[in-house]
Design a protein around this motif. Structure first.
Motif, PDB file in Angstrom:
ATOM      1  N   ILE A  12       0.851  -1.193   0.000  1.00  0.00           N
ATOM      2  CA  ILE A  12       0.000   0.000   0.000  1.00  0.00           C
ATOM      3  C   ILE A  12       0.888   1.245   0.000  1.00  0.00           C
ATOM      4  O   ILE A  12       1.782   1.374   0.832  1.00  0.00           O
ATOM      5  N   TYR A  13       0.612   2.146  -0.928  1.00  0.00           N
ATOM      6  CA  TYR A  13       1.254   3.465  -0.938  1.00  0.00           C
ATOM      7  C   TYR A  13       0.172   4.485  -0.604  1.00  0.00           C
ATOM      8  O   TYR A  13      -0.965   4.357  -1.071  1.00  0.00           O
ATOM      9  N   THR A  14       0.523   5.480   0.219  1.00  0.00           N
ATOM     10  CA  THR A  14      -0.465   6.471   0.636  1.00  0.00           C
ATOM     11  C   THR A  14       0.134   7.870   0.629  1.00  0.00           C
ATOM     12  O   THR A  14       1.341   8.048   0.759  1.00  0.00           O
ATOM     13  N   ASP A  15      -0.745   8.855   0.495  1.00  0.00           N
ATOM     14  CA  ASP A  15      -0.336  10.244   0.635  1.00  0.00           C
ATOM     15  C   ASP A  15      -1.553  11.087   0.968  1.00  0.00           C
ATOM     16  O   ASP A  15      -2.686  10.748   0.608  1.00  0.00           O
ATOM     17  N   TYR A  27      -6.871  12.678   0.075  1.00  0.00           N
ATOM     18  CA  TYR A  27      -5.923  11.580   0.247  1.00  0.00           C
ATOM     19  C   TYR A  27      -5.913  10.729  -1.003  1.00  0.00           C
ATOM     20  O   TYR A  27      -6.861  10.746  -1.788  1.00  0.00           O
ATOM     21  N   GLY A  28      -4.833   9.998  -1.163  1.00  0.00           N
ATOM     22  CA  GLY A  28      -4.707   9.041  -2.252  1.00  0.00           C
ATOM     23  C   GLY A  28      -4.023   7.791  -1.744  1.00  0.00           C
ATOM     24  O   GLY A  28      -3.154   7.861  -0.874  1.00  0.00           O
ATOM     25  N   ALA A  29      -4.451   6.656  -2.262  1.00  0.00           N
ATOM     26  CA  ALA A  29      -3.841   5.384  -1.892  1.00  0.00           C
ATOM     27  C   ALA A  29      -3.825   4.474  -3.107  1.00  0.00           C
ATOM     28  O   ALA A  29      -4.760   4.476  -3.912  1.00  0.00           O
ATOM     29  N   VAL A  30      -2.751   3.704  -3.221  1.00  0.00           N
ATOM     30  CA  VAL A  30      -2.639   2.681  -4.262  1.00  0.00           C
ATOM     31  C   VAL A  30      -2.367   1.361  -3.549  1.00  0.00           C
ATOM     32  O   VAL A  30      -1.425   1.258  -2.767  1.00  0.00           O
ATOM     33  N   MET A  60      -5.978   9.499   6.919  1.00  0.00           N
ATOM     34  CA  MET A  60      -7.138   8.981   6.180  1.00  0.00           C
ATOM     35  C   MET A  60      -6.723   8.083   5.015  1.00  0.00           C
ATOM     36  O   MET A  60      -7.417   7.117   4.698  1.00  0.00           O
ATOM     37  N   ALA A  61      -5.602   8.387   4.394  1.00  0.00           N
ATOM     38  CA  ALA A  61      -5.133   7.559   3.283  1.00  0.00           C
ATOM     39  C   ALA A  61      -4.862   6.133   3.755  1.00  0.00           C
ATOM     40  O   ALA A  61      -5.273   5.157   3.116  1.00  0.00           O
ATOM     41  N   VAL A  62      -4.179   6.002   4.887  1.00  0.00           N
ATOM     42  CA  VAL A  62      -3.877   4.668   5.426  1.00  0.00           C
ATOM     43  C   VAL A  62      -5.158   3.985   5.888  1.00  0.00           C
ATOM     44  O   VAL A  62      -5.386   2.802   5.620  1.00  0.00           O
TER      45      VAL A  62
END
Length: 169
Positions: A12-15, A27-30, A60-62
């Motif tokens: 998981i990548y988050t920002d 927020y963004g997550a992949v 929130m992303a995580v």
């Protein structure tokens, strides 16, 4: 003889992003998963909020990524947020909880609602945190930044119901 169930591994990548502090944020997550047959799956998540902070969006992303998992996983989270990564890797969260959500300086921990939600989201999973340099050459971190800033600028913003003025950094 019982079959041993293999643990599903997810990367998981988050920002998170905020335009002002407080301001519009997102927020963004992949999420990346490879099944036993070698098929790769990718899921992207993002949302925008009005009147929030960067740290709340990092959290929130995580949270969103872990809440999206539909079975217990070994989740490796990559974040450019020292705030998030150090809270676990340097065990800040353990001290906060032990002190009743107070910092070492005996001040209230900011964003308690999200820290508690994150702990609940982590419960069924084995989660590890790795810090990555933001705005560098990591394509997935850069994609999360793009998702977060696009969500913050989208005009389709939800209310950050847990935000208080004390959360502003």
């Amino acid at each position: 003889m019982a079959m041993e169930r293999s643990t599903v591994k997810v990367t998981i990548y988050t920002d998170g992003s905020a335009r002002g502090n407080p301001g519009n944020g997102g927020y963004g997550a992949v999420l990346l998963y490879t099944n036993p047959r070698g098929q790769e799956f990718r899921r992207e998540l993002s949302a925008g909020y009005a009147r929030t902070t960067n740290n709340r969006m990092e959290l929130m992303a995580v949270i969103a990524a872990l809440e999206a998992l539909n079975r217990p996983c070994a989740a490796e989270v990559y974040s450019d947020s020292q705030y998030v990564v150090k809270a676990f890797n340097d065990h800040w969260i353990d001290g906060w909880r032990r002190r009743g959500w107070k910092t070492a300086a005996k001040k209230p921990v900011k964003n308690v609602d999200l820290w508690q939600r994150l702990l609940a989201a982590m419960e069924p999973h084995e989660v590890s945190f790795t810090w990555v340099r933001g705005h560098a050459d990591n394509a997935l971190n850069n994609r999360c930044d793009e998702l977060a800033t696009t969500a913050a600028d989208s005009g389709r913003l939800m209310e950050d119901t847990g935000f208080t003025e004390g959360d502003a950094d």
